[in-house]
Design a protein around this motif. Structure first.
Motif, PDB file in Angstrom:
ATOM      1  N   ASP A  77       0.865  -1.175   0.000  1.00 28.00           N
ATOM      2  CA  ASP A  77       0.000   0.000   0.000  1.00 28.00           C
ATOM      3  C   ASP A  77       0.905   1.229   0.000  1.00 28.00           C
ATOM      4  O   ASP A  77       1.307   1.722   1.067  1.00 28.00           O
ATOM      5  CB  ASP A  77      -0.922  -0.007   1.229  1.00 28.00           C
ATOM      6  N   ALA A  78       1.230   1.701  -1.206  1.00 29.32           N
ATOM      7  CA  ALA A  78       2.144   2.834  -1.341  1.00 29.32           C
ATOM      8  C   ALA A  78       1.556   4.098  -0.722  1.00 29.32           C
ATOM      9  O   ALA A  78       2.286   4.909  -0.141  1.00 29.32           O
ATOM     10  CB  ALA A  78       2.476   3.058  -2.817  1.00 29.32           C
ATOM     11  N   GLU A  79       0.246   4.263  -0.831  1.00 31.75           N
ATOM     12  CA  GLU A  79      -0.405   5.456  -0.283  1.00 31.75           C
ATOM     13  C   GLU A  79      -0.223   5.544   1.231  1.00 31.75           C
ATOM     14  O   GLU A  79       0.032   6.613   1.780  1.00 31.75           O
ATOM     15  CB  GLU A  79      -1.894   5.439  -0.632  1.00 31.75           C
ATOM     16  N   GLU A  80      -0.356   4.407   1.916  1.00 31.77           N
ATOM     17  CA  GLU A  80      -0.189   4.368   3.378  1.00 31.77           C
ATOM     18  C   GLU A  80       1.260   4.080   3.775  1.00 31.77           C
ATOM     19  O   GLU A  80       1.589   4.083   4.966  1.00 31.77           O
ATOM     20  CB  GLU A  80      -1.102   3.299   3.987  1.00 31.77           C
ATOM     21  N   ASP A  81       2.125   3.791   2.790  1.00 33.20           N
ATOM     22  CA  ASP A  81       3.524   3.461   3.019  1.00 33.20           C
ATOM     23  C   ASP A  81       3.666   2.271   3.972  1.00 33.20           C
ATOM     24  O   ASP A  81       4.418   2.317   4.950  1.00 33.20           O
ATOM     25  CB  ASP A  81       4.296   4.678   3.544  1.00 33.20           C
ATOM     26  N   GLU A  82       2.902   1.207   3.667  1.00 29.58           N
ATOM     27  CA  GLU A  82       2.928   0.024   4.513  1.00 29.58           C
ATOM     28  C   GLU A  82       2.715  -1.236   3.682  1.00 29.58           C
ATOM     29  O   GLU A  82       2.301  -1.169   2.528  1.00 29.58           O
ATOM     30  CB  GLU A  82       1.879   0.112   5.622  1.00 29.58           C
ATOM     31  N   VAL A  83       3.001  -2.364   4.316  1.00 28.24           N
ATOM     32  CA  VAL A  83       2.824  -3.672   3.696  1.00 28.24           C
ATOM     33  C   VAL A  83       2.054  -4.542   4.676  1.00 28.24           C
ATOM     34  O   VAL A  83       2.269  -4.480   5.887  1.00 28.24           O
ATOM     35  CB  VAL A  83       4.183  -4.343   3.383  1.00 28.24           C
ATOM     36  N   GLU A  84       1.158  -5.366   4.122  1.00 27.46           N
ATOM     37  CA  GLU A  84       0.462  -6.347   4.947  1.00 27.46           C
ATOM     38  C   GLU A  84       0.853  -7.739   4.468  1.00 27.46           C
ATOM     39  O   GLU A  84       0.828  -8.020   3.272  1.00 27.46           O
ATOM     40  CB  GLU A  84      -1.053  -6.167   4.834  1.00 27.46           C
ATOM     41  N   LEU A  85       1.239  -8.589   5.406  1.00 24.84           N
ATOM     42  CA  LEU A  85       1.442 -10.000   5.103  1.00 24.84           C
ATOM     43  C   LEU A  85       0.077 -10.650   5.146  1.00 24.84           C
ATOM     44  O   LEU A  85      -0.704 -10.385   6.069  1.00 24.84           O
ATOM     45  CB  LEU A  85       2.350 -10.660   6.133  1.00 24.84           C
ATOM     46  N   ALA A  86      -0.232 -11.465   4.148  1.00 28.73           N
ATOM     47  CA  ALA A  86      -1.589 -11.993   4.047  1.00 28.73           C
ATOM     48  C   ALA A  86      -1.596 -13.411   3.493  1.00 28.73           C
ATOM     49  O   ALA A  86      -0.646 -13.860   2.858  1.00 28.73           O
ATOM     50  CB  ALA A  86      -2.425 -11.087   3.143  1.00 28.73           C
ATOM     51  N   ARG A  87      -2.712 -14.085   3.741  1.00 27.08           N
ATOM     52  CA  ARG A  87      -3.008 -15.419   3.209  1.00 27.08           C
ATOM     53  C   ARG A  87      -1.848 -16.388   3.421  1.00 27.08           C
ATOM     54  O   ARG A  87      -1.449 -17.129   2.519  1.00 27.08           O
ATOM     55  CB  ARG A  87      -3.397 -15.328   1.745  1.00 27.08           C
ATOM     56  N   PHE A 116      10.051  -0.790   3.396  1.00 28.56           N
ATOM     57  CA  PHE A 116       8.888  -0.566   4.260  1.00 28.56           C
ATOM     58  C   PHE A 116       9.234  -0.953   5.700  1.00 28.56           C
ATOM     59  O   PHE A 116       9.824  -2.005   5.933  1.00 28.56           O
ATOM     60  CB  PHE A 116       7.697  -1.405   3.784  1.00 28.56           C
ATOM     61  N   THR A 117       8.863  -0.100   6.647  1.00 26.13           N
ATOM     62  CA  THR A 117       9.072  -0.429   8.053  1.00 26.13           C
ATOM     63  C   THR A 117       7.749  -0.698   8.757  1.00 26.13           C
ATOM     64  O   THR A 117       7.741  -1.304   9.825  1.00 26.13           O
ATOM     65  CB  THR A 117       9.829   0.687   8.783  1.00 26.13           C
ATOM     66  N   ASP A 118       6.651  -0.241   8.175  1.00 27.86           N
ATOM     67  CA  ASP A 118       5.336  -0.530   8.736  1.00 27.86           C
ATOM     68  C   ASP A 118       4.797  -1.782   8.049  1.00 27.86           C
ATOM     69  O   ASP A 118       4.344  -1.736   6.900  1.00 27.86           O
ATOM     70  CB  ASP A 118       4.371   0.645   8.532  1.00 27.86           C
ATOM     71  N   VAL A 119       4.879  -2.898   8.750  1.00 30.52           N
ATOM     72  CA  VAL A 119       4.480  -4.186   8.207  1.00 30.52           C
ATOM     73  C   VAL A 119       3.483  -4.801   9.179  1.00 30.52           C
ATOM     74  O   VAL A 119       3.787  -4.974  10.365  1.00 30.52           O
ATOM     75  CB  VAL A 119       5.688  -5.127   7.997  1.00 30.52           C
ATOM     76  N   PHE A 120       2.295  -5.100   8.661  1.00 30.48           N
ATOM     77  CA  PHE A 120       1.204  -5.576   9.493  1.00 30.48           C
ATOM     78  C   PHE A 120       0.684  -6.913   8.986  1.00 30.48           C
ATOM     79  O   PHE A 120       0.965  -7.328   7.873  1.00 30.48           O
ATOM     80  CB  PHE A 120       0.042  -4.568   9.475  1.00 30.48           C
ATOM     81  N   MET A 121      -0.129  -7.538   9.802  1.00 30.77           N
ATOM     82  CA  MET A 121      -0.892  -8.703   9.379  1.00 30.77           C
ATOM     83  C   MET A 121      -2.125  -8.787  10.259  1.00 30.77           C
ATOM     84  O   MET A 121      -2.141  -8.277  11.372  1.00 30.77           O
ATOM     85  CB  MET A 121      -0.071  -9.986   9.400  1.00 30.77           C
ATOM     86  N   ARG A 122      -3.182  -9.358   9.707  1.00 29.45           N
ATOM     87  CA  ARG A 122      -4.404  -9.582  10.486  1.00 29.45           C
ATOM     88  C   ARG A 122      -4.639 -11.076  10.558  1.00 29.45           C
ATOM     89  O   ARG A 122      -4.383 -11.801   9.603  1.00 29.45           O
ATOM     90  CB  ARG A 122      -5.592  -8.845   9.875  1.00 29.45           C
ATOM     91  N   VAL A 123      -5.158 -11.498  11.706  1.00 30.04           N
ATOM     92  CA  VAL A 123      -5.328 -12.919  11.952  1.00 30.04           C
ATOM     93  C   VAL A 123      -6.714 -13.144  12.538  1.00 30.04           C
ATOM     94  O   VAL A 123      -7.151 -12.397  13.423  1.00 30.04           O
ATOM     95  CB  VAL A 123      -4.262 -13.435  12.952  1.00 30.04           C
ATOM     96  N   HIS A 124      -7.374 -14.163  12.040  1.00 30.13           N
ATOM     97  CA  HIS A 124      -8.673 -14.519  12.604  1.00 30.13           C
ATOM     98  C   HIS A 124      -8.461 -14.826  14.092  1.00 30.13           C
ATOM     99  O   HIS A 124      -7.534 -15.550  14.455  1.00 30.13           O
ATOM    100  CB  HIS A 124      -9.247 -15.742  11.878  1.00 30.13           C
ATOM    101  N   PRO A 125      -9.304 -14.279  14.973  1.00 28.12           N
ATOM    102  CA  PRO A 125      -9.073 -14.443  16.411  1.00 28.12           C
ATOM    103  C   PRO A 125      -9.107 -15.894  16.901  1.00 28.12           C
ATOM    104  O   PRO A 125      -8.544 -16.195  17.959  1.00 28.12           O
ATOM    105  CB  PRO A 125     -10.197 -13.619  17.051  1.00 28.12           C
TER     106      PRO A 125
END
Length: 170
Positions: A77-87, A116-125
């Motif tokens: 996500d260049a606009e937010e300057d971040e990356v999400e690890l997914a799937r 990128f230094t802002d690297v996120f991920m979302r996980v099913h609880p």
């Protein structure tokens, strides 16, 4: 090349031919929901190849001894300057052996290598094994208010994690 103890693994770009293998890994409809949020079980190979047509997605496979043992994506996500690890998913025969941790660390290193230094991920609880794996790979929960804000537009109350660039990668 990624080393985990004495095992050599390579993080390689995803190719459409890998989709058949990856599509066979989820063992139940519930696992599919936790993995990728899809309601269709099994996940069609065309769905997996379609994910990789998005210009902001870079999918990878983790290969050990010429065998694909893991799959994961980087969502830029260049606009937010971040990356999400997914799937993120690991072959059933390789679960519980540290392969997921190696995969997540490799993907995280790719994101950092792209600047990128802002690297996120979302996980099913309910995905306790994944949560444990990601914490062991250097990810920690984001602030509760931030997670609540991000979840307002999501189909589930995900656990949001952020990678720590200072965490040990051993």
């Amino acid at each position: 090349m990624i080393m985990d103890g004495s095992t050599r693994m390579d993080l390689l770009p995803f190719a459409d031919a890998h989709a058949v293998t990856v599509a066979g890994w989820p063992t139940s409809a519930g696992e599919v929901v936790m993995w990728c949020g899809q309601q269709e079980f099994p996940v069609p190979t065309q769905t997996i190849t379609a994910w990789n047509r998005d210009e902001d997605v870079r999918a990878h496979v983790l290969v050990e001894d010429d065998k694909v043992v893991g799959y994961g994506e980087l969502w830029f996500d260049a606009e937010e300057d971040e990356v999400e690890l997914a799937r993120i998913i690991v072959a059933p025969d390789n679960r519980g052996k540290g392969v997921g941790r190696v995969l997540v660390r490799g993907l995280f290193a790719q994101a950092l290598g792209e600047g990128f230094t802002d690297v996120f991920m979302r996980v099913h609880p309910d995905n306790e094994n994944a949560l444990r794996c990601y914490r062991e790979a250097g990810f920690a929960p984001v602030d509760a208010a931030l997670a609540e804000n991000w979840n307002s537009a999501q189909p589930a109350g995900y656990v949001w994690l952020r990678g720590d660039a200072e965490a040990p990668r051993s």
